[in-house]
Scaffold this active site. Structure first.
Site, PDB file in Angstrom:
ATOM      1  N   HIS A 415       2.856  -3.758  10.786  1.00 31.39           N
ATOM      2  CA  HIS A 415       1.660  -3.090  10.476  1.00 31.39           C
ATOM      3  C   HIS A 415       1.381  -1.832  10.841  1.00 31.39           C
ATOM      4  O   HIS A 415       0.553  -0.963  10.636  1.00 31.39           O
ATOM      5  CB  HIS A 415       0.540  -4.138  10.554  1.00 31.39           C
ATOM      6  CG  HIS A 415      -0.711  -4.299   9.905  1.00 31.39           C
ATOM      7  ND1 HIS A 415      -1.212  -2.802   9.131  1.00 31.39           N
ATOM      8  CD2 HIS A 415      -1.654  -5.070   9.591  1.00 31.39           C
ATOM      9  CE1 HIS A 415      -2.103  -3.231   8.415  1.00 31.39           C
ATOM     10  NE2 HIS A 415      -2.393  -4.705   8.495  1.00 31.39           N
ATOM     11  N   ASP A 419       0.236  -0.346   5.699  1.00 26.21           N
ATOM     12  CA  ASP A 419      -0.876  -0.930   5.652  1.00 26.21           C
ATOM     13  C   ASP A 419      -0.924  -1.976   4.573  1.00 26.21           C
ATOM     14  O   ASP A 419       0.038  -2.243   3.887  1.00 26.21           O
ATOM     15  CB  ASP A 419      -2.149   0.097   5.140  1.00 26.21           C
ATOM     16  CG  ASP A 419      -2.199   1.355   6.009  1.00 26.21           C
ATOM     17  OD1 ASP A 419      -2.102   1.057   7.353  1.00 26.21           O
ATOM     18  OD2 ASP A 419      -2.548   2.423   5.564  1.00 26.21           O
TER      19      ASP A 419
END
Length: 444
Positions: A415, A419
Site C-alpha cells: 500500500h 492505492d
C-alpha cells in the site's frame, strides 16, 4: 711393458663401466621421482559461489576416499541460503582425503579434499617383489597338474575313463545332509526380526519426535518472509474469474501446441500475458522502493520491462526463478521458459542468475488444491498474484443461474506504492483478459 699397458686398459674399462652404471642408476631415480611428483595429491578448495555468499553447509559427499573421478565430475554439494553449489574435480584422479565432514560450515577458499591425478587404473610404482605374481600363479599350476592324472585315469574293469564326479551335496554323509536340512527348517520357522521391529515402531500410544536441522534455504525463506511482513504495508484484494473461455481455448489448441512446440499449454502462460499487459496500464505494480542514489531518502523505481518471478515448490522450499522480459514473449514462449526453469528447480540446478531480480510474482497454489489464500509480497517487489483451484460454482449470467468453472484470484500489494483503486483496477484487467483471451490480441 706390454703387459702393463693391457692391465691399464682393463682398469680404465672397469672405471668407465662403473661410471655408466652410476649414470644409469641416477637416470632411473630421476624418472622415478618425476613420476612420483606427477602423482602428488592436489588440494581442491571451496569455490567462489557469489558476491553475497561467503560460506555454506557441506550437504553431501558424492564420492568417498578411494573413488576415481573424471575431470569436472561432481564430488560434493554445498548448500547456501539461495542455491546448491556443486564442487567438481579439477582433474581426473583418485580421491585420497576428505578434509571436511557433512553438515560442516565451510567458507570460500577453505581446503575441501585432496585428489591424486592420474588415469583410471594407474597407481604409484609398486614396491613389492617382482616374483609375487609368479608365486600367486604356482598354486593354480600345481592344482592343474594334480587334476590332470585324475582325468587320465581309467576304470580297470571297463577300460574307460570314469564319468563326472557326483554332486558335492550327494557326496556328503547322510547324517550331515540331515543336519543341514533340519537346520534350514529351523531357520525358516524362526520369526523375522524385521517384523518384530515394525511391531515395536507401530505400537499404539508411541510418542516419538524427530529433530531435523533447518537448512540454509529454509532459514533464508523464513527471514525474507518475515522481512516482508515487517516492512511492507500489505493488503490483499480478491476477485473471481470465469475460466470457461480460457479452458475451451486451451482444450482446442493444447494438442497442436504440444506436437508443434514440444511444451504443454497451461493456464500459467495466459495469466503471465494478462499480467504483463495489466502492468503496462498500472506501472506502480511493477515498481519498487529503493534507497536514493545519493544516500538521502528513498526513490520509486518504475520499469518498462517485466521480469516475472514464478513461484516453484521444491522439496527444500519455495523458490522464485525469473522469466526475463516476459512482456516481449508470446504465450508459448512463456510456457517454454517456465518449463525449463521448473525442470532446473526440481533437479536442484538453479543458479543465482536464474533467481536474481524479478519485478512481479505469480504464485499458483491451485495446483495443490488451494481455494483461497493471501500470498506474501516478495520484496522489493510491489505486488504478487495468487492463483487458486478451479471449482464449478453456480453463478448468474444474463439473469440465469448457470454452473461455471470459477477461479478465485488474490492480489497482495504494498500500500506504500499502490492505492486501492490501482490494485483493484489491475486485478479487474487480469479478469477481463482471462475471461476473453481475444482481448489480449487487441491490447498494445
Amino acid at each position: 711393458m706390454f703387459s702393463r699397458r693391457i692391465l691399464s686398459v682393463a682398469r680404465s674399462s672397469k672405471v668407465l663401466s662403473h661410471q655408466n652404471a652410476v649414470r644409469s642408476m641416477l637416470s632411473t631415480r630421476s624418472k622415478f621421482h618425476t613420476s612420483a611428483r606427477l602423482l602428488e595429491a592436489e588440494t581442491v578448495k571451496v569455490p567462489q559461489m557469489a558476491e553475497s555468499i561467503s560460506e555454506g553447509t557441506l550437504k553431501q559427499w558424492q564420492k568417498k576416499v578411494g573413488d576415481f573421478v573424471e575431470l569436472d565430475e561432481e564430488v560434493a554439494t554445498i548448500e547456501t541460503d539461495k542455491i546448491d553449489v556443486s564442487v567438481n574435480a579439477t582433474t581426473a584422479g583418485k580421491i585420497v582425503e576428505l578434509l571436511a565432514n557433512e553438515d560442516d560450515t565451510v567458507t570460500v577458499g577453505q581446503d575441501l579434499f585432496k585428489i591424486e591425478p592420474g588415469a583410471q587404473g594407474e597407481s604409484k610404482p609398486a614396491e613389492k617383489p617382482t616374483e609375487e605374481p609368479k608365486a600367486q600363479k604356482q598354486p593354480e599350476e600345481k592344482k592343474k597338474d594334480d587334476a590332470e592324472p585324475k582325468d587320465q585315469q581309467v576304470d580297470k574293469g571297463t577300460g574307460k575313463p570314469p564319468g563326472p564326479p557326483p554332486p558335492e551335496v550327494e557326496a556328503r554323509p547322510a547324517d550331515q545332509r540331515k543336519t543341514e536340512k533340519s537346520g534350514a527348517t529351523s531357520k525358516k520357522d524362526q520369526p523375522e526380526p524385521k517384523a518384530k521391529e515394525q511391531s515395536v515402531r507401530t505400537a499404539p500410544g508411541a510418542r516419538t519426535e524427530t529433530r531435523v536441522k533447518m537448512n540454509r534455504m529454509r532459514m533464508r525463506i523464513a527471514e525474507r518472509l518475515k522481512e516482508s511482513q515487517n516492512n511492507a504495508a500489505s493488503l490483499t484484494t480478491f476477485n473471481e474469474i470465469d475460466m470457461s473461455s480460457l479452458m475451451a481455448f486451451r482444450s482446442k489448441y493444447k494438442e497442436e501446441v504440444l506436437k508443434r512446440e514440444g511444451v504443454k499449454f497451461g493456464f500459467m502462460s495466459a495469466f503471465a500475458k494478462a499480467c504483463t499487459l495489466a502492468l503496462k496500464e498500472i506501472p506502480a505494480a511493477n515498481a519498487s522502493i529503493e534507497a536514493a542514489a545519493d544516500g538521502k531518502g528513498q526513490e520509486i523505481v518504475y520499469r518498462d520491462y517485466v521480469d516475472l518471478s514464478v513461484a516453484v515448490a521444491t522439496p527444500k522450499g519455495l523458490v522464485t526463478p525469473v522469466v526475463r522480459n516476459a512482456e516481449s514473449l508470446s504465450m508459448i514462449g512463456v510456457e517454454r521458459e517456465i518449463a525449463a526453469l521448473g525442470a532446473k528447480a526440481r533437479d536442484g540446478k538453479l543458479t543465482l542468475e536464474d533467481m536474481a531480480g524479478g519485478t512481479f510474482t505469480i504464485s499458483n497454489g491451485g495446483v495443490f488444491g488451494s481455494l483461497y489464500g493471501t500470498p506474501i509480497i516478495n520484496l522489493p517487489q510491489a505486488a504478487v498474484l495468487g492463483m487458486h483451484a478451479i471449482k464449478d460454482k453456480p453463478v448468474v449470467v444474463d439473469g440465469q443461474i448457470v454452473v461455471r468453472p470459477i477461479m478465485v484470484v488474490a492480489l497482495t500489494y504494498d500500500h506504500r506504492l499502490l492505492d486501492g483503486r490501482e490494485a483493484v483496477t489491475f486485478l479487474v484487467r487480469v479478469k477481463e483478459y482471462i475471461e476473453d483471451p481475444r482481448k489480449m490480441l487487441l491490447a498494445e
